[in-house]
Design a protein around this motif. Structure first.
Motif, short mmCIF file in Angstrom:
data_model
loop_
_atom_site.label_atom_id
_atom_site.label_comp_id
_atom_site.label_asym_id
_atom_site.label_seq_id
_atom_site.Cartn_x
_atom_site.Cartn_y
_atom_site.Cartn_z
N GLU A 87 -5.91 -17.69 -16.93
CA GLU A 87 -5.75 -16.67 -17.96
C GLU A 87 -5.68 -17.30 -19.35
OE1 GLU A 87 -5.80 -13.46 -17.90
OE2 GLU A 87 -5.64 -12.94 -15.77
N GLY A 88 -5.05 -18.48 -19.43
CA GLY A 88 -4.99 -19.16 -20.72
C GLY A 88 -6.38 -19.50 -21.24
N VAL A 89 -7.23 -19.96 -20.33
CA VAL A 89 -8.61 -20.28 -20.71
C VAL A 89 -9.37 -19.01 -21.08
CG1 VAL A 89 -10.80 -21.19 -19.87
CG2 VAL A 89 -8.66 -22.36 -19.30
N GLU A 90 -9.26 -17.98 -20.26
CA GLU A 90 -10.02 -16.75 -20.49
C GLU A 90 -9.59 -16.04 -21.77
OE1 GLU A 90 -10.80 -15.68 -15.75
OE2 GLU A 90 -9.55 -14.37 -16.99
N GLU A 91 -8.30 -16.12 -22.11
CA GLU A 91 -7.81 -15.37 -23.27
C GLU A 91 -7.90 -16.16 -24.57
OE1 GLU A 91 -3.92 -13.83 -22.60
OE2 GLU A 91 -4.47 -12.81 -20.74
N THR A 92 -7.72 -17.49 -24.50
CA THR A 92 -7.64 -18.28 -25.74
C THR A 92 -8.68 -19.38 -25.86
OG1 THR A 92 -6.14 -20.02 -24.95
CG2 THR A 92 -5.13 -17.92 -25.59
N GLY A 93 -9.41 -19.67 -24.78
CA GLY A 93 -10.42 -20.71 -24.83
C GLY A 93 -9.85 -22.12 -24.81
N LEU A 94 -8.57 -22.28 -24.46
CA LEU A 94 -7.98 -23.62 -24.46
C LEU A 94 -8.63 -24.50 -23.38
CD1 LEU A 94 -5.89 -24.03 -21.83
CD2 LEU A 94 -4.49 -22.47 -23.16
N ASP A 95 -8.54 -25.81 -23.59
CA ASP A 95 -9.05 -26.78 -22.62
C ASP A 95 -7.92 -27.11 -21.65
OD1 ASP A 95 -10.00 -28.90 -21.17
OD2 ASP A 95 -10.59 -30.11 -22.90
N PRO A 96 -8.02 -26.71 -20.39
CA PRO A 96 -6.92 -26.92 -19.44
C PRO A 96 -6.63 -28.39 -19.15
CG PRO A 96 -8.88 -26.16 -18.29
CD PRO A 96 -9.16 -26.04 -19.75
N LEU A 121 5.81 -23.06 -17.09
CA LEU A 121 6.16 -23.89 -18.25
C LEU A 121 5.22 -25.09 -18.34
CD1 LEU A 121 8.22 -24.49 -20.53
CD2 LEU A 121 9.57 -25.73 -18.83
N ALA A 122 4.68 -25.33 -19.55
CA ALA A 122 3.72 -26.41 -19.71
C ALA A 122 3.85 -27.07 -21.08
CB ALA A 122 2.29 -25.88 -19.51
N TRP A 123 3.40 -28.32 -21.13
CA TRP A 123 3.37 -29.12 -22.37
C TRP A 123 1.92 -29.34 -22.77
CZ3 TRP A 123 4.58 -30.93 -26.78
CH2 TRP A 123 4.18 -32.18 -27.24
N TRP A 124 1.62 -29.05 -24.02
CA TRP A 124 0.26 -29.19 -24.54
C TRP A 124 0.08 -30.62 -25.02
CZ3 TRP A 124 -1.91 -24.72 -28.06
CH2 TRP A 124 -3.29 -24.59 -27.83
N LYS A 125 -0.18 -31.53 -24.10
CA LYS A 125 -0.24 -32.95 -24.44
C LYS A 125 -1.46 -33.29 -25.29
CE LYS A 125 -2.53 -34.07 -20.05
NZ LYS A 125 -2.48 -34.90 -18.81
N GLN A 126 -2.54 -32.54 -25.13
CA GLN A 126 -3.74 -32.73 -25.94
C GLN A 126 -4.24 -31.36 -26.38
OE1 GLN A 126 -6.25 -35.04 -23.21
NE2 GLN A 126 -5.76 -36.91 -24.34
N PRO A 127 -3.72 -30.85 -27.49
CA PRO A 127 -4.09 -29.51 -27.95
C PRO A 127 -5.59 -29.40 -28.23
CG PRO A 127 -2.12 -30.28 -29.07
CD PRO A 127 -2.67 -31.46 -28.33
#
Length: 216
Positions: A87-96, A121-127
């Motif tokens: 859902e994070g990828v589909e909604e925001t285009g982030l790189d998982p 809960l997650a940490w965005w180590k490489q935004p």
């Protein structure tokens, strides 16, 4: 696992499942719809933040609300974690590949919609760059600084037309309330991150919080 010092109290809260009220547990008969949200914490120029979306005003439910990326757990998902990342990828285009999963919080029940939601809960180590991928689903995407959420001037309680009262945050043009605000508020409280704020400051939800679709 390498995470910044400010994030460690939040991770500790996720590990202690007893900090979440049992009254929020979903029905034991399994009738609630299983879903997951991605609580993605990161840093922008060294400033801690969390990824939030503003849902489209054309949606049939929770229109216009500020929320964590998330949705229903599909059969093909690898449980809550797989669903939250998808859902994070589909909604925001982030790189998982830049997201480091830390833990899951207890599954919480939203009685109004009968969703059993597992916060991941997650940490965005490489935004990576983010955006509203599908405007029909997400109106805007925001990396909201934790300092803004924790600022006592931005905290309040809101009264729903049903009469219930719950925590809220006002950050710029965003009003964070409902499930998302409840989870963030509890997280900050138990992690001992919150600053004293005026809990007697109660305001009614603005009328447009229930208006769909949004008018120009």
């Amino acid at each position: 696992m390498t995470i910044p010092a400010w994030l460690k109290p939040i991770v500790q809260v996720a590990e202690d499942k007893t900090e979440w009220p049992p009254t929020l547990a979903p029905p034991e008969d399994g009738s609630a719809r299983a879903s997951a949200v991605l609580m993605l914490f990161g840093e922008t120029d060294g400033v801690p933040d969390v990824l939030l979306t503003e849902r489209s005003w054309g949606l049939s439910s929770h229109a216009g609300q500020v929320a964590f990326p998330g949705g229903t757990i599909d059969p093909d998902d690898d449980g809550p974690i797989g669903a939250a990342l998808r859902e994070g990828v589909e909604e925001t285009g982030l790189d998982p590949s830049g997201v480091q999963i830390l833990n899951t919080l207890p599954t919480l029940w939203i009685s109004v919609t009968n969703y059993a939601v597992t916060p991941v809960l997650a940490w965005w180590k490489q935004p990576s760059p983010v955006r509203a991928v599908d405007p029909g689903e997400v109106a805007s995407v925001h990396r909201v600084p934790l300092d803004d959420l924790l600022d006592p001037a931005n905290r309040m309680q809101v009264r729903h037309p049903s009469g219930s009262v719950g925590p809220a945050f006002r950050v710029g043009d965003l009003l964070v309330w409902g499930f998302t605000a409840g989870v963030l508020s509890r997280l900050f409280e138990v992690a001992e991150m919150e600053r004293p704020w005026d809990r007697t400051r109660v305001t009614s939800l603005p009328q447009d919080a229930f208006r769909s679709p949004r008018r120009a």
